[in-house]
Write an enzyme that holds these catalytic residues in place. Structure first.
Site, PDB file in Angstrom:
ATOM      1  N   TYR A   1       7.994  58.235  31.029  1.00 57.11           N
ATOM      2  CA  TYR A   1       9.422  58.447  30.794  1.00 57.11           C
ATOM      3  C   TYR A   1       9.891  59.618  31.634  1.00 57.11           C
ATOM      4  O   TYR A   1       9.648  60.775  31.341  1.00 57.11           O
ATOM      5  CB  TYR A   1       9.696  58.720  29.310  1.00 57.11           C
ATOM      6  CG  TYR A   1       9.308  57.593  28.376  1.00 57.11           C
ATOM      7  CD1 TYR A   1       9.114  56.288  28.832  1.00 57.11           C
ATOM      8  CD2 TYR A   1       9.136  57.835  27.015  1.00 57.11           C
ATOM      9  CE1 TYR A   1       8.748  55.271  27.968  1.00 57.11           C
ATOM     10  CE2 TYR A   1       8.779  56.821  26.137  1.00 57.11           C
ATOM     11  CZ  TYR A   1       8.578  55.537  26.624  1.00 57.11           C
ATOM     12  OH  TYR A   1       8.223  54.533  25.751  1.00 57.11           O
TER      13      TYR A   1
ATOM     14  N   SER B   1      12.537  49.424  20.281  1.00 55.49           N
ATOM     15  CA  SER B   1      13.797  48.673  20.438  1.00 55.49           C
ATOM     16  C   SER B   1      14.170  47.937  19.152  1.00 55.49           C
ATOM     17  O   SER B   1      14.523  46.759  19.176  1.00 55.49           O
ATOM     18  CB  SER B   1      13.703  47.684  21.609  1.00 55.49           C
ATOM     19  OG  SER B   1      13.524  48.349  22.825  1.00 55.49           O
ATOM     20  N   PRO B   2      14.117  48.622  17.990  1.00 54.16           N
ATOM     21  CA  PRO B   2      14.422  47.936  16.734  1.00 54.16           C
ATOM     22  C   PRO B   2      15.887  47.548  16.597  1.00 54.16           C
ATOM     23  O   PRO B   2      16.238  46.753  15.719  1.00 54.16           O
ATOM     24  CB  PRO B   2      14.025  48.972  15.673  1.00 54.16           C
ATOM     25  CG  PRO B   2      14.193  50.289  16.344  1.00 54.16           C
ATOM     26  CD  PRO B   2      13.777  50.046  17.767  1.00 54.16           C
TER      27      PRO B   2
ATOM     28  N   ARG C   1      17.877  46.997  21.793  1.00 58.61           N
ATOM     29  CA  ARG C   1      18.440  47.760  22.915  1.00 58.61           C
ATOM     30  C   ARG C   1      19.940  47.958  22.753  1.00 58.61           C
ATOM     31  O   ARG C   1      20.687  47.969  23.729  1.00 58.61           O
ATOM     32  CB  ARG C   1      18.110  47.107  24.254  1.00 58.61           C
ATOM     33  CG  ARG C   1      16.618  46.962  24.463  1.00 58.61           C
ATOM     34  CD  ARG C   1      16.244  46.519  25.867  1.00 58.61           C
ATOM     35  NE  ARG C   1      14.827  46.282  25.870  1.00 58.61           N
ATOM     36  CZ  ARG C   1      14.242  45.140  25.533  1.00 58.61           C
ATOM     37  NH1 ARG C   1      14.989  44.108  25.210  1.00 58.61           N
ATOM     38  NH2 ARG C   1      12.933  44.999  25.542  1.00 58.61           N
TER      39      ARG C   1
ATOM     40  N   PHE D   1      21.985  45.889  21.038  1.00 59.47           N
ATOM     41  CA  PHE D   1      22.732  44.664  20.751  1.00 59.47           C
ATOM     42  C   PHE D   1      23.065  44.548  19.267  1.00 59.47           C
ATOM     43  O   PHE D   1      24.126  44.049  18.892  1.00 59.47           O
ATOM     44  CB  PHE D   1      21.938  43.435  21.204  1.00 59.47           C
ATOM     45  CG  PHE D   1      22.801  42.286  21.632  1.00 59.47           C
ATOM     46  CD1 PHE D   1      23.025  42.037  22.977  1.00 59.47           C
ATOM     47  CD2 PHE D   1      23.425  41.470  20.701  1.00 59.47           C
ATOM     48  CE1 PHE D   1      23.845  40.987  23.381  1.00 59.47           C
ATOM     49  CE2 PHE D   1      24.242  40.419  21.091  1.00 59.47           C
ATOM     50  CZ  PHE D   1      24.454  40.177  22.434  1.00 59.47           C
TER      51      PHE D   1
END
Length: 341
Positions: free
Chosen positions: A68, A216-217, A220, A222
């Site tokens: 990262y 990504s729970p 991302r 959405f």
């Protein structure tokens, strides 16, 4: 959030038979340094304030990785955790090829010598003498998983690492790794929006006594109800290349995700909070790590830990966002090629 403030500490969960205790919700730190938004939107002061607020509210399971940035996210956590290191469970990852400060395509490197070098470098950047949870970031097809597990086991014996994890590993490699050294956690994408683990992976984890850390729970972003089309995100934002944000896929996925908003409205909460509550209701061996770089969204996420969903609401969500109702693959073909399935 008020109920969590009153108790001041979030509930904990135990991942794996080795006894890794973490906060029920963790904090994914990647977006503080990379992948989402623009560099101008990243504010180190706000990121550090978010980390400190997380700790104050009992959200003490922090997730980073050498890739990262690369490196800059670990360095950020090292600065932010001065004087507070013993209050958190710190997870980081190794496994990608990084040259001249940049990730090299889909290149991976999990050779034992390299793992040891990465761990020493991560310890220095994180300004700590141990890593609580060390993941292999992606399975390296060039290195037998037994060698990886054995090397991490040696690092545990040396006191540099406490627990061993895998990320996006498949059934065979999870079994083989766990036979050499106990795997405490598997980090993989899992959410209302991405259910690929349900058929084979989750049953295996429960058979072997391995915890699940969904990244990504919120799909991302959405599942927060605030998604935009791929082309409306800035250059460099991961979502510009996400197939599920593109064209007719976006339209179909908005229809499916609308049900999350309906359940949220019925309870007077936000859609993203419902997505996190759904995950927390999926089992006591699951500890999601929603990512954010803002105190506001951190507090919204943490409040999800106090939301109760009944069986009927869980069923509505399960059915509305069943895999057949989500349009498009979760990654482009290049990124999918690194998933061990």
């Amino acid at each position: 959030l008020d109920s969590i403030r009153r108790s001041r500490i979030m509930q904990t969960r135990t991942l794996g038979t080795q006894g890794l205790v973490v906060s029920a919700l963790g904090l994914g730190c990647m977006g503080m340094s990379a992948s989402y938004g623009t560099p101008e939107e990243r504010d180190e002061r706000e990121a550090i304030a978010t980390l400190h607020r997380a700790i104050d509210l009992g959200c003490t399971f922090l997730d980073t990785a050498e890739v990262y940035g690369p490196y800059t996210n670990e360095e950020l956590l090292g600065r932010a955790l001065k004087g507070r290191r013993n209050e958190v469970v710190l997870a980081t990852k190794f496994g990608f090829r990084i040259e001249n400060g940049k990730q090299v395509g889909t290149g991976r490197n999990s050779h034992p010598k390299h793992i040891r070098q990465v761990v020493d470098a991560s310890l220095q950047r994180l300004q700590t003498d141990h890593i609580d949870l060390l993941y292999q970031h992606r399975v390296d097809p060039a290195v037998p998983i037994e060698e990886v597990a054995g090397t991490v086991g040696e690092l545990v014996q040396a006191g540099k690492v406490r627990f061993f994890g895998l990320s996006e590993a498949g059934v065979a490699n999870i079994r083989r790794a766990n036979a050499v050294y106990p795997v405490s956690a598997l980090q993989s994408e899992y959410s209302l929006w991405e259910r690929n683990l349900e058929a084979d992976i989750i049953p295996l984890l429960r058979e072997l006594g391995i915890g699940l850390v969904p990244f990504s729970p919120l799909g991302r972003g959405f599942l927060t109800g605030e998604a935009k089309r791929a082309e409306d995100y800035p250059e460099g934002d991961f979502r510009r290349g996400d197939p599920r944000y593109q064209g007719t896929n976006f339209d179909a996925n908005m229809r499916a995700a609308a049900v999350v908003g309906e359940v949220a409205q019925s309870l007077g909460v936000k859609p993203g909070q419902i997505a996190l509550a759904w995950l927390l209701h999926k089992g006591p061996d699951i500890a999601p790590i929603p990512g954010t770089k803002r105190v506001k969204y951190l507090e919204e996420n943490i409040a999800a830990a106090a939301i109760a969903l009944d069986a009927a609401q869980m069923q509505v969500l399960d059915e509305a966002l069943a895999p057949g109702n989500i349009a498009g693959p979760r990654y482009n073909p290049t990124t999918m090629s690194m998933i061990d399935r």
